[in-house]
Design an enzyme around this catalytic site. Structure first.
Site, mmCIF file in Angstrom:
data_model
loop_
_atom_site.group_PDB
_atom_site.id
_atom_site.type_symbol
_atom_site.label_atom_id
_atom_site.label_comp_id
_atom_site.label_asym_id
_atom_site.label_seq_id
_atom_site.Cartn_x
_atom_site.Cartn_y
_atom_site.Cartn_z
ATOM 1 N N GLU A 62 52.896 82.347 49.006
ATOM 2 C CA GLU A 62 53.472 83.532 49.648
ATOM 3 C C GLU A 62 54.823 83.763 49.003
ATOM 4 O O GLU A 62 55.773 83.020 49.251
ATOM 5 C CB GLU A 62 53.666 83.264 51.155
ATOM 6 C CG GLU A 62 52.410 82.813 51.886
ATOM 7 C CD GLU A 62 51.540 83.980 52.314
ATOM 8 O OE1 GLU A 62 51.907 85.134 52.037
ATOM 9 O OE2 GLU A 62 50.495 83.733 52.921
ATOM 10 N N CYS A 87 61.573 88.695 52.839
ATOM 11 C CA CYS A 87 60.520 88.988 51.861
ATOM 12 C C CYS A 87 59.884 90.351 52.096
ATOM 13 O O CYS A 87 59.328 90.935 51.180
ATOM 14 C CB CYS A 87 59.457 87.898 51.895
ATOM 15 S SG CYS A 87 58.686 87.744 53.512
ATOM 16 N N GLU A 128 63.182 91.450 42.715
ATOM 17 C CA GLU A 128 63.592 91.153 44.089
ATOM 18 C C GLU A 128 65.057 90.712 44.071
ATOM 19 O O GLU A 128 65.421 89.788 43.351
ATOM 20 C CB GLU A 128 62.725 90.022 44.656
ATOM 21 C CG GLU A 128 63.063 89.704 46.098
ATOM 22 C CD GLU A 128 62.318 88.481 46.637
ATOM 23 O OE1 GLU A 128 62.130 87.486 45.898
ATOM 24 O OE2 GLU A 128 61.940 88.518 47.817
HETATM 25 P P1 NAD Z 1 62.803 78.820 46.811
HETATM 26 O O1 NAD Z 1 61.676 79.128 45.896
HETATM 27 O O2 NAD Z 1 64.122 78.551 46.208
HETATM 28 O O3 NAD Z 1 62.468 77.536 47.737
HETATM 29 C C1 NAD Z 1 61.275 77.443 48.477
HETATM 30 C C2 NAD Z 1 60.948 75.983 48.723
HETATM 31 O O4 NAD Z 1 60.666 75.349 47.474
HETATM 32 C C3 NAD Z 1 62.096 75.205 49.336
HETATM 33 O O5 NAD Z 1 61.596 74.283 50.274
HETATM 34 C C4 NAD Z 1 62.730 74.487 48.161
HETATM 35 O O6 NAD Z 1 63.403 73.301 48.508
HETATM 36 C C5 NAD Z 1 61.517 74.204 47.308
HETATM 37 N N1 NAD Z 1 61.846 74.075 45.873
HETATM 38 C C6 NAD Z 1 62.845 74.687 45.189
HETATM 39 N N2 NAD Z 1 62.826 74.306 43.888
HETATM 40 C C7 NAD Z 1 61.784 73.454 43.747
HETATM 41 C C8 NAD Z 1 61.239 72.714 42.644
HETATM 42 N N3 NAD Z 1 61.780 72.777 41.417
HETATM 43 N N4 NAD Z 1 60.166 71.928 42.864
HETATM 44 C C9 NAD Z 1 59.599 71.866 44.094
HETATM 45 N N5 NAD Z 1 60.084 72.514 45.171
HETATM 46 C C10 NAD Z 1 61.152 73.308 45.004
HETATM 47 O O7 NAD Z 1 62.877 80.052 47.834
HETATM 48 P P2 NAD Z 1 64.036 80.390 48.869
HETATM 49 O O8 NAD Z 1 65.249 80.836 48.106
HETATM 50 O O9 NAD Z 1 64.187 79.290 49.865
HETATM 51 O O10 NAD Z 1 63.397 81.643 49.628
HETATM 52 C C11 NAD Z 1 63.479 82.947 49.144
HETATM 53 C C12 NAD Z 1 62.169 83.380 48.494
HETATM 54 O O11 NAD Z 1 61.092 83.178 49.400
HETATM 55 C C13 NAD Z 1 62.162 84.863 48.178
HETATM 56 O O12 NAD Z 1 61.554 85.075 46.925
HETATM 57 C C14 NAD Z 1 61.313 85.467 49.290
HETATM 58 O O13 NAD Z 1 60.700 86.673 48.970
HETATM 59 C C15 NAD Z 1 60.315 84.372 49.532
HETATM 60 N N6 NAD Z 1 59.757 84.447 50.877
HETATM 61 C C16 NAD Z 1 58.462 84.826 51.006
HETATM 62 C C17 NAD Z 1 57.884 84.936 52.266
HETATM 63 C C18 NAD Z 1 56.438 85.344 52.441
HETATM 64 O O14 NAD Z 1 55.889 85.079 53.506
HETATM 65 N N7 NAD Z 1 55.822 85.954 51.463
HETATM 66 C C19 NAD Z 1 58.654 84.642 53.402
HETATM 67 C C20 NAD Z 1 59.980 84.252 53.227
HETATM 68 C C21 NAD Z 1 60.524 84.154 51.944
#
Ligand code: NAD
Length: 412
Positions: free
Chosen positions: A179, A213, A306
């Site tokens: 997602e 999002c 985004e």
């Molecule tokens: P992110 O990708 O930075 O982090 C998401 C998760 O992945 C976190 O738990 C983080 O610790 C982990 N992570 C980060 N780097 C990693 C790596 N190298 N290896 C493994 N795990 C890793 O996202 P964010 O900044 O926390 O959230 C914002 C993003 O999430 C935006 O792009 C937003 O659109 C999306 N989002 C989507 C939805 C949906 O339902 N579609 C809902 C909320 C947020």
């Protein structure tokens, strides 16, 4: 068990909401009245869903075929920082309902509420180790979790992180429900209810300081109403109060981190260099905390990126252009369409490449309705019956009651 988790969330909602607001900066009313109640509803929904679920048996000439649903095993659920408990509800309620155990990896910027809730899990009558939480940075804890012996991944986060997770799992490929986010469009036709459209565009662009999002990235406004509509939209945006997220009159709190604040500032400068025209905002606010004002920029060329920030791009369109503008966006998670002509709005909904389309509304979502992206905004679904079947694999058990198909095949 699912109902007990829902009850736990609701019993502790004040503290959970306080933690989400303190840690992330979104206004308390969003944590308390929107995000966390929806998490609780997801667990209740799947409890009721299971009560209505029947495993299939089919009688054939040869015997009986049973189709049963089995969990994958251990599900790693990655949560984003902006709505930790809401996404816990979206992904983990379905994963648990279908019989998987969980290792939850909250964001390093949004772990407090889920950890607080977890304190109460041991009081529930559930097997130890069914629900586990691993905190830490993405590039360390998140990375090792992806490489560990898990069976399925439910990932909610950014596209860049998904790419890393896909490469981390390449030697042990597993199913990933992902997602993501994207550049979401909102289309306003000249026959729209303008006040409602302005309210909803402002809400979808600036709630949670734009860290949403489903937020609007680009508002496409029909040229006949463009100037007047934009004037009113700007007035609305300029009146949003920024400050203490615990103050009920405040519309926008601080951003999640200094790094995010600085990256938004750089991103805006880049858009302006590429020809964007700044209409309001656009500069880091000089006050203690990571505050960025509601920002509106007029663009000529589409920007399918985004921002995850309180930044709204606006663009004028002529009626004969709208279909291609909507169709050409490979990144949209959601689309809003504002028009009094339902057939016209539905026409756009049909061709849009995204998981959800809202016609004359925004954020109309519930545990019953599937949620997820298409193409670059993700694949797989959470919520609804689809969000249950993502987390199970059907097993076929064929019981022979007559001659089997291979008997006598070789004639010996
Ligand atoms: P992110 O990708 O930075 O982090 C998401 C998760 O992945 C976190 O738990 C983080 O610790 C982990 N992570 C980060 N780097 C990693 C790596 N190298 N290896 C493994 N795990 C890793 O996202 P964010 O900044 O926390 O959230 C914002 C993003 O999430 C935006 O792009 C937003 O659109 C999306 N989002 C989507 C939805 C949906 O339902 N579609 C809902 C909320 C947020």
């Amino acid at each position: 068990m699912l109902r007990a988790i829902s009850a736990l969330i609701l019993e502790n909602i004040s503290l959970l909401a306080e933690f989400e607001t303190k840690e992330i900066g979104k206004p308390l009313k969003e944590s308390l009245f929107v995000d966390i109640p929806l998490a609780a509803q997801c667990f209740d929904y799947y409890a009721a869903f299971l009560e209505g679920l029947e495993e299939k048996s089919i009688s054939t000439e040869g015997g009986i075929d049973l189709i049963k649903y089995e969990p994958y095993g251990v599900c790693a659920s990655y949560l984003p920082y902006n709505v930790p408990l809401m996404i816990f509800g979206f992904s983990c309620a379905g994963a648990l309902a279908s019989g998987n155990s969980l290792i939850i990896k909250p964001s390093e910027f949004g772990s407090l509420s889920i950890l607080e809730l977890a304190k109460h899990f041991d009081k529930l009558d559930i097997p130890k180790g069914l629900i586990n939480i691993v905190t830490g940075k993405g590039e360390t804890a998140g990375k090792y979790l992806a490489q560990s012996n898990i069976d399925i991944i439910s990932f909610t986060g950014s596209r860049n992180t998904l790419k890393k997770i896909v490469s981390l799992t390449k030697d042990y490929p597993k199913k990933i429900i992902c997602e993501l986010g994207g550049a979401n469009l909102t289309v306003v036709f000249q026959d729209a209810d303008k006040n409602a459209a302005i309210e909803n565009i402002s809400g979808s662009s600036f709630m949670k300081q734009g860290q949403m999002c489903i937020g609007t990235s680009i508002a496409l406004i029909e040229d006949e109403i463009y100037d007047d509509f934009l004037r009113q939209l700007l007035e609305k945006a300029k009146n949003i109060k920024t400050g203490d997220p615990f103050d009920a009159t405040v519309g926008m709190g601080p951003l999640v981190s200094k790094e995010h604040l600085n990256s938004i500032d750089m991103h805006i400068k880049d858009i302006l260099k590429r020809g964007g025209k700044l209409l309001t905002g656009g500069k880091i606010l000089k006050q203690k905390g990571y505050f960025y004002p509601p920002t509106i920029i007029e663009i000529e060329n589409m920007v399918y990126e985004e921002f995850f920030a309180p930044v709204l791009l606006v663009k004028k369109f002529k009626n004969n252009q709208i279909q291609s503008l909507v169709e050409n966006n490979p990144t949209g998670l959601v689309l809003q369409v504002w028009s009094n002509n339902l057939a016209k709005a539905k026409g756009l909904a049909d061709i849009a490449c995204c998981g959800t389309v809202w016609i004359n509304t925004f954020a109309q979502m519930s545990p019953q309705t599937p949620f997820g992206g298409t193409k670059l905004s993700g694949w797989g679904r959470n919520l609804g019956s689809a969000g249950f079947f993502e987390y199970v694999q059907p097993k076929h058990i064929g019981i022979g009651l007559a001659k089997s198909p291979v008997e006598g095949w070789f004639g010996v």
